[in-house]
Design a protein around this motif. Structure first.
Motif, PDB file in Angstrom:
ATOM      1  N   LEU A 127       0.825  -1.209   0.000  1.00  0.00           N
ATOM      2  CA  LEU A 127       0.000   0.000   0.000  1.00  0.00           C
ATOM      3  C   LEU A 127       0.856   1.254   0.000  1.00  0.00           C
ATOM      4  N   TYR A 128       1.931   1.227   0.809  1.00  0.00           N
ATOM      5  CA  TYR A 128       2.830   2.392   0.856  1.00  0.00           C
ATOM      6  C   TYR A 128       3.501   2.611  -0.501  1.00  0.00           C
ATOM      7  N   ASP A 129       3.969   1.530  -1.123  1.00  0.00           N
ATOM      8  CA  ASP A 129       4.596   1.664  -2.435  1.00  0.00           C
ATOM      9  C   ASP A 129       3.625   2.259  -3.450  1.00  0.00           C
ATOM     10  N   ARG A 130       2.404   1.764  -3.446  1.00  0.00           N
ATOM     11  CA  ARG A 130       1.423   2.255  -4.411  1.00  0.00           C
ATOM     12  C   ARG A 130       1.051   3.705  -4.142  1.00  0.00           C
ATOM     13  N   MET A 131       1.016   4.093  -2.871  1.00  0.00           N
ATOM     14  CA  MET A 131       0.781   5.492  -2.536  1.00  0.00           C
ATOM     15  C   MET A 131       1.915   6.363  -3.078  1.00  0.00           C
ATOM     16  N   GLN A 132       3.160   5.874  -2.954  1.00  0.00           N
ATOM     17  CA  GLN A 132       4.296   6.624  -3.477  1.00  0.00           C
ATOM     18  C   GLN A 132       4.243   6.728  -4.999  1.00  0.00           C
ATOM     19  N   PHE A 133       3.852   5.651  -5.668  1.00  0.00           N
ATOM     20  CA  PHE A 133       3.742   5.714  -7.126  1.00  0.00           C
ATOM     21  C   PHE A 133       2.745   6.800  -7.534  1.00  0.00           C
ATOM     22  N   ARG A 134       1.585   6.822  -6.857  1.00  0.00           N
ATOM     23  CA  ARG A 134       0.568   7.832  -7.194  1.00  0.00           C
ATOM     24  C   ARG A 134       1.083   9.231  -6.894  1.00  0.00           C
ATOM     25  N   ASN A 135       1.753   9.380  -5.763  1.00  0.00           N
ATOM     26  CA  ASN A 135       2.285  10.685  -5.382  1.00  0.00           C
ATOM     27  C   ASN A 135       3.289  11.196  -6.412  1.00  0.00           C
ATOM     28  N   ILE A 136       4.227  10.341  -6.787  1.00  0.00           N
ATOM     29  CA  ILE A 136       5.251  10.741  -7.759  1.00  0.00           C
ATOM     30  C   ILE A 136       4.619  10.998  -9.124  1.00  0.00           C
ATOM     31  N   ALA A 137       3.703  10.124  -9.527  1.00  0.00           N
ATOM     32  CA  ALA A 137       3.053  10.294 -10.823  1.00  0.00           C
ATOM     33  C   ALA A 137       2.314  11.626 -10.911  1.00  0.00           C
ATOM     34  N   ARG A 138       1.724  12.062  -9.803  1.00  0.00           N
ATOM     35  CA  ARG A 138       0.931  13.298  -9.816  1.00  0.00           C
ATOM     36  C   ARG A 138       1.777  14.549  -9.601  1.00  0.00           C
ATOM     37  N   PHE A 139       2.728  14.485  -8.658  1.00  0.00           N
ATOM     38  CA  PHE A 139       3.362  15.723  -8.202  1.00  0.00           C
ATOM     39  C   PHE A 139       4.806  15.923  -8.641  1.00  0.00           C
ATOM     40  N   ALA A 140       5.510  14.900  -9.072  1.00  0.00           N
ATOM     41  CA  ALA A 140       6.928  15.060  -9.399  1.00  0.00           C
ATOM     42  C   ALA A 140       7.115  16.079 -10.522  1.00  0.00           C
ATOM     43  N   ARG A 141       8.124  16.918 -10.372  1.00  0.00           N
ATOM     44  CA  ARG A 141       8.450  17.841 -11.454  1.00  0.00           C
ATOM     45  C   ARG A 141       8.924  17.075 -12.679  1.00  0.00           C
ATOM     46  N   HIS A 142       9.578  15.959 -12.428  1.00  0.00           N
ATOM     47  CA  HIS A 142       9.982  15.070 -13.517  1.00  0.00           C
ATOM     48  C   HIS A 142      10.223  13.689 -12.920  1.00  0.00           C
ATOM     49  N   ILE A 143       9.941  12.651 -13.722  1.00  0.00           N
ATOM     50  CA  ILE A 143      10.117  11.272 -13.285  1.00  0.00           C
ATOM     51  C   ILE A 143      11.235  10.655 -14.108  1.00  0.00           C
ATOM     52  N   VAL A 144      12.076   9.884 -13.455  1.00  0.00           N
ATOM     53  CA  VAL A 144      13.155   9.167 -14.131  1.00  0.00           C
ATOM     54  C   VAL A 144      12.942   7.681 -13.907  1.00  0.00           C
ATOM     55  N   THR A 145      13.152   6.881 -14.946  1.00  0.00           N
ATOM     56  CA  THR A 145      13.025   5.431 -14.807  1.00  0.00           C
ATOM     57  C   THR A 145      14.114   4.754 -15.612  1.00  0.00           C
ATOM     58  N   VAL A 146      14.127   3.420 -15.600  1.00  0.00           N
ATOM     59  CA  VAL A 146      15.265   2.692 -16.155  1.00  0.00           C
ATOM     60  C   VAL A 146      14.929   1.887 -17.409  1.00  0.00           C
ATOM     61  N   SER A 147      13.678   1.915 -17.857  1.00  0.00           N
ATOM     62  CA  SER A 147      13.326   1.187 -19.074  1.00  0.00           C
ATOM     63  C   SER A 147      12.100   1.803 -19.721  1.00  0.00           C
ATOM     64  N   GLN A 148      11.985   1.586 -21.005  1.00  0.00           N
ATOM     65  CA  GLN A 148      10.795   2.026 -21.726  1.00  0.00           C
ATOM     66  C   GLN A 148       9.573   1.281 -21.211  1.00  0.00           C
ATOM     67  N   PHE A 149       9.770   0.029 -20.798  1.00  0.00           N
ATOM     68  CA  PHE A 149       8.675  -0.766 -20.229  1.00  0.00           C
ATOM     69  C   PHE A 149       8.044  -0.055 -19.038  1.00  0.00           C
ATOM     70  N   THR A 150       8.876   0.392 -18.087  1.00  0.00           N
ATOM     71  CA  THR A 150       8.325   1.061 -16.904  1.00  0.00           C
ATOM     72  C   THR A 150       7.714   2.406 -17.279  1.00  0.00           C
ATOM     73  N   LYS A 151       8.323   3.110 -18.216  1.00  0.00           N
ATOM     74  CA  LYS A 151       7.737   4.378 -18.666  1.00  0.00           C
ATOM     75  C   LYS A 151       6.328   4.144 -19.208  1.00  0.00           C
ATOM     76  N   GLU A 152       6.172   3.129 -20.028  1.00  0.00           N
ATOM     77  CA  GLU A 152       4.851   2.856 -20.600  1.00  0.00           C
ATOM     78  C   GLU A 152       3.861   2.406 -19.534  1.00  0.00           C
ATOM     79  N   ARG A 153       4.333   1.645 -18.532  1.00  0.00           N
ATOM     80  CA  ARG A 153       3.438   1.242 -17.454  1.00  0.00           C
ATOM     81  C   ARG A 153       2.979   2.465 -16.651  1.00  0.00           C
ATOM     82  N   LEU A 154       3.852   3.446 -16.453  1.00  0.00           N
ATOM     83  CA  LEU A 154       3.465   4.676 -15.758  1.00  0.00           C
ATOM     84  C   LEU A 154       2.402   5.431 -16.556  1.00  0.00           C
TER      85      LEU A 154
END
Length: 356
Positions: A127-154
Motif C-alpha cells: 500500500l505504501y509503495d502504491r501510494m508513493q507511485f501515485r504521489n510521484i506520478a501526480r506531483f513530481a516535477r519530472h520522473i526518471v526510470t530505467v526502461s521504456q517498459f516502466t515508462k509505458e506502465r506509468l
C-alpha cells in the motif's frame, strides 16, 4: 536548473541494484556539475558510508533514518523547503505533494502484482509503495526510470504524460572492478568440478523460483546453484521444494566477488523473473562472458534483445542445453549502450532542461 538536493536515503539501505544505481550516478553527476550549480546530498546521521565529491556538497543531517517514510516525508522534505532546493530521490520514494521534486520509479511491481504481498506487514508495504507511485506520478516535477517498459506502465497505470518521464537505463560497469572470489567453490565443493547453472537475486516471488523448481525436477541430471537472501513475506513456497531437490544448491548470501566467480564458471546464468524494471544481473553475466537465459517478460526483451536465450516464465518444459545451442548476438553493443557515463549525462540533461 539550479538547487538540487539529493535524497541520501540510499546510503542507509542494503546494497541492491537501486542503491548501486544511485551511488554510481551521483559519482558521475559530480563530474558533470560545477560547485556553483548548487547540487548537494543530504546524508542521514546513520549512513553506512558518506561519499566524498568534488562539486556536490555533502550535508550531514543530525537525524538518523529509523523509518524510511519519516525521513522521506519529514526530514528530507523539510530540508528541501528550508534550503529552497528541489529534491532528487533515487529509491522509488519521495516527499509528498509539492515537495516531491524529481524522483525515480524503477518499476511499479506493487501495482502490477499486489497478490505477491501476502503477509499483513507486506500488504502495508504494498500500500505504501502504491501510494508513493501515485504521489510521484501526480506531483513530481519530472520522473526518471530505467526502461521504456516502466515508462509505458506509468503512462498506462497513472496517466503520466510521456514528456514527464526520462529513461536512463542501468549499467554493469561496477562489476568490472570486482575481483572474482573462488572461495565459494571451497564452501560448495559440489560446484567445483561439475557443470551448473547459476541464478542470482533476492528470493522473492517475482524472481520465479517456481520455474527453477519445476525445471530442476524435470531435469535431475542438470545442477542449479541459487544465491540470494530471502525477503520476509515475499518468499515463495517453492524455496522449500528447492531445498529438497538433490540437483539444487542453495548458496544463501554470496559476496560480489563470489557472484563474479560463479558467473564466470557457470554453464549459463538463468534469470526466469516474470517482472523487472530493468534486470541488472544478466548484464553483469554478459560482461564476464556467461550465456544468459532470461524470461520473455516485462523489460527484459527490451534490454537484452538478441543477446539472450529466452524462456516462457510460466513454461518449464524446455531444454536449456538445446536453447544454448541457438545462436545469439555478441554482447558488446548492449554493454556499450548501458554505461554510467551515458546514464549520468541523460539524467543531468533532464534536470537542467527543467524550468527554474
Amino acid at each position: 536548473m539550479k538547487g538540487i538536493l539529493i535524497n541520501g536515503n540510499f546510503l542507509c539501505r542494503n546494497l541492491t541494484g537501486v542503491e548501486r544505481h544511485a551511488i554510481e550516478l551521483c559519482r558521475r553527476l559530480d563530474g558533470l556539475v560545477a560547485a556553483e550549480d548548487g547540487y548537494a546530498l543530504l546524508a542521514p546521521a546513520n549512513a553506512k558510508f558518506v561519499p566524498e565529491y568534488t562539486h556536490i556538497r555533502v550535508i550531514r543531517s543530525k537525524t538518523a533514518i529509523k523509518r524510511f517514510p519519516f525521513w522521506d516525508m519529514g526530514t528530507f522534505a523539510r530540508a528541501c523547503r528550508r534550503l529552497r532546493m528541489t529534491g532528487l530521490s533515487f529509491s522509488n520514494t519521495a516527499p509528498l505533494g509539492k515537495r516531491c521534486g524529481l524522483a525515480y520509479i524503477h518499476d511499479i511491481y506493487a501495482k502490477d502484482f499486489p497478490q505477491d504481498f501476502s503477509t499483513f506487514r507486506d500488504r502495508l508495504i504494498c500500500l505504501y509503495d502504491r501510494m508513493q507511485f501515485r504521489n510521484i506520478a501526480r506531483f513530481a516535477r519530472h520522473i526518471v526510470t530505467v526502461s521504456q517498459f516502466t515508462k509505458e506502465r506509468l503512462e498506462q497505470a497513472y496517466g503520466v504524460a510521456p514528456e514527464r518521464v526520462t529513461v536512463t537505463g542501468n549499467s554493469w560497469e561496477h562489476f568490472a572492478s570486482i575481483a572474482a572470489d573462488d572461495g565459494v567453490f571451497g564452501r560448495f565443493p559440489a560446484l567445483k568440478d561439475s557443470p551448473f547453472y547459476f541464478t542470482l537475486g533476492s528470493l522473492s516471488k517475482r524472481k520465479n523460483l517456481a520455474w527453477i523448481a519445476a525445471y530442476a525436477r524435470l531435469h535431475p541430471d542438470e545442477t542449479f546453484a541459487i544465491s540470494g537472501k530471502a525477503i520476509s513475506g515475499l518468499v515463495p513456497e517453492e524455496l522449500g521444494q528447492l531445498a529438497s531437490l538433490p540437483n539444487v544448491v542453495l548458496l544463501g548470501y554470496v559476496s560480489d566477488g563470489e557472484v563474479k566467480a560463479l558467473m564466470q564458471r557457470c554453464r549459463a546464468f538463468v534469470f526466469p523473473s516474470y517482472y523487472e524494471g530493468f534486470g541488472m544481473p544478466p548484464l553483469e553475466a554478459l560482461s564476464v562472458g556467461a550465456p544468459v537465459v532470461i524470461a520473455r517478460a516485462s523489460s527484459l526483451p527490451e534490454i537484452y534483445g538478441g543477446t539472450a536465450h529466452y524462456i516462457d516464465p510460466h513454461e518449464p518444459g524446455v531444454s536449456i542445453p538445446a536453447l544454448l545451442k541457438e545462436p545469439v548476438e555478441a554482447p558488446e553493443a548492449v554493454l556499450g549502450a548501458f554505461t554510467y557515463e551515458k546514464l549520468a549525462r541523460t539524467l543531468h540533461s533532464a534536470i537542467e532542461s527543467l524550468p527554474d
